[in-house]
Design a protein around this motif. Sequence first.
Motif, PDB file in Angstrom:
ATOM      1  N   VAL A  66       0.849  -1.196   0.000  1.00  0.00           N
ATOM      2  CA  VAL A  66       0.000   0.000   0.000  1.00  0.00           C
ATOM      3  C   VAL A  66       0.881   1.242   0.000  1.00  0.00           C
ATOM      4  O   VAL A  66       1.786   1.383   0.827  1.00  0.00           O
ATOM      5  N   TYR A  73     -13.279   2.678   0.780  1.00  0.00           N
ATOM      6  CA  TYR A  73     -13.054   1.260   0.481  1.00  0.00           C
ATOM      7  C   TYR A  73     -13.623   0.368   1.588  1.00  0.00           C
ATOM      8  O   TYR A  73     -13.690   0.759   2.757  1.00  0.00           O
ATOM      9  N   THR A  75     -13.554  -4.077   2.655  1.00  0.00           N
ATOM     10  CA  THR A  75     -12.856  -5.329   2.371  1.00  0.00           C
ATOM     11  C   THR A  75     -13.574  -6.104   1.266  1.00  0.00           C
ATOM     12  O   THR A  75     -14.791  -6.299   1.314  1.00  0.00           O
ATOM     13  N   CYS A  79     -11.022  -5.983  -7.525  1.00  0.00           N
ATOM     14  CA  CYS A  79     -10.745  -4.565  -7.766  1.00  0.00           C
ATOM     15  C   CYS A  79      -9.766  -4.413  -8.928  1.00  0.00           C
ATOM     16  O   CYS A  79      -8.614  -4.855  -8.846  1.00  0.00           O
ATOM     17  N   VAL A  94      -8.681  -6.211  -1.394  1.00  0.00           N
ATOM     18  CA  VAL A  94      -8.185  -5.297  -0.363  1.00  0.00           C
ATOM     19  C   VAL A  94      -8.876  -5.580   0.968  1.00  0.00           C
ATOM     20  O   VAL A  94      -9.970  -6.150   1.016  1.00  0.00           O
ATOM     21  N   ASP A  96      -9.793  -3.222   4.533  1.00  0.00           N
ATOM     22  CA  ASP A  96      -9.843  -1.795   4.868  1.00  0.00           C
ATOM     23  C   ASP A  96      -9.737  -1.569   6.372  1.00  0.00           C
ATOM     24  O   ASP A  96     -10.030  -2.455   7.188  1.00  0.00           O
ATOM     25  N   VAL A 101      -7.663   1.643   2.446  1.00  0.00           N
ATOM     26  CA  VAL A 101      -7.032   0.355   2.148  1.00  0.00           C
ATOM     27  C   VAL A 101      -5.898   0.100   3.133  1.00  0.00           C
ATOM     28  O   VAL A 101      -4.987   0.921   3.294  1.00  0.00           O
ATOM     29  N   SER A 103      -4.450  -3.351   3.346  1.00  0.00           N
ATOM     30  CA  SER A 103      -3.567  -4.341   2.722  1.00  0.00           C
ATOM     31  C   SER A 103      -4.115  -4.710   1.353  1.00  0.00           C
ATOM     32  O   SER A 103      -5.313  -4.562   1.084  1.00  0.00           O
ATOM     33  N   ILE A 104      -3.228  -5.194   0.487  1.00  0.00           N
ATOM     34  CA  ILE A 104      -3.604  -5.546  -0.889  1.00  0.00           C
ATOM     35  C   ILE A 104      -3.068  -6.938  -1.201  1.00  0.00           C
ATOM     36  O   ILE A 104      -1.907  -7.245  -0.909  1.00  0.00           O
ATOM     37  N   ILE A 121      -6.074   1.743  -7.435  1.00  0.00           N
ATOM     38  CA  ILE A 121      -7.131   0.737  -7.287  1.00  0.00           C
ATOM     39  C   ILE A 121      -8.434   1.412  -7.691  1.00  0.00           C
ATOM     40  O   ILE A 121      -9.125   2.043  -6.885  1.00  0.00           O
ATOM     41  N   GLY A 131      -1.253   1.611  -4.879  1.00  0.00           N
ATOM     42  CA  GLY A 131      -0.358   0.539  -4.457  1.00  0.00           C
ATOM     43  C   GLY A 131       0.935   0.574  -5.249  1.00  0.00           C
ATOM     44  O   GLY A 131       1.044   1.260  -6.274  1.00  0.00           O
TER      45      GLY A 131
END
Length: 230
Positions: A66, A73, A75, A79, A94, A96, A101, A103-104, A121, A131
Motif C-alpha cells: 500500500v 473502500y 474489504t 478490484c 483489499v 480496509d 485500504v 492491505s492488498i 485501485i 499501491g
Amino acid sequence: MSGSSVGAMVVGTVFIMVFGMATVSLIDNVNQSIKNSDYELPDPKVDIISFTDSVQSPGPVNSVSVFSGGTGYSTGGGCTTTTTGDGTGLVVSVTDDSNAVDSITVEQIGSGYEIGDQFTIAGCGNADAVGTVVSLHEQIVITIKNMGSENVLISDIWIILSETSSKSMGIPFSFDSHYSGGNNYFFPGEQFTTDPFPLDNTAHGFSVTGNPNRAFLSIYDHNSFADVNS
C-alpha cells in the motif's frame, strides 16, 4: 453382318476396355506402394539450447504494498487497477481500516509490470488508493536451435515441461504460442528464443508458482530435453 455378331463384338470390346483400365490401376497402385516404402520421413534435428525460469522484467506481479489508503473502500476482491506504466491486467483484493485500504492481495497477476510501478485501485472505493509493485513472478524462456539440414515449420515444434522430484508432467504447448518473431519456418543453423512467459495451469500444466526443472521438445520422430537454469 448379323445382329448377334455385332452384339458379341461390342460386348467383347467393352470387356477388354474395362480389363485394361483395371490393369493400369493395379500397376499404378503397386508402383505407388513401392514409392511409399522407399520414401524416408524427414528427421529434423531441433535441440533445446537453454531453458530458464527466472524473474524477467517487465513481467507479471507477485506482490504489492500500500502506498496510500484512499477513501471509501471496504474489504473485498475483484478490484481492477490502472497504472501510468505499461502493465495491464492486475486485479487485487483489499482489506480496509476505517474505509482506507490497509492491505492488498494480488488476484490476477497481469503482465508488463516493473518493480516500483504504482497503480491506482480504480475498481473499488473512491478510486483513489494507490499501491506499489514490490516483486514479480518468475518467467520461462526457452531457446532452440535447428541443428539439422531440414527446414522445420515452427508450429510443428512442441514443448512439455516436467518436475522430476514430484514426477509431475505438464501439458504440451506449441513453441510459437510464446514466440513473436514472425517467422513461419525454422531454417538450418537458426536459433530462436521464446518471449518470457509465466506458467499457467491451463496452458502448461503448472501454476505460476510451479517449479518445473526439465523441458522436452518433440517434433516428428525427434525428441530433445534440457534441464532448467534458474
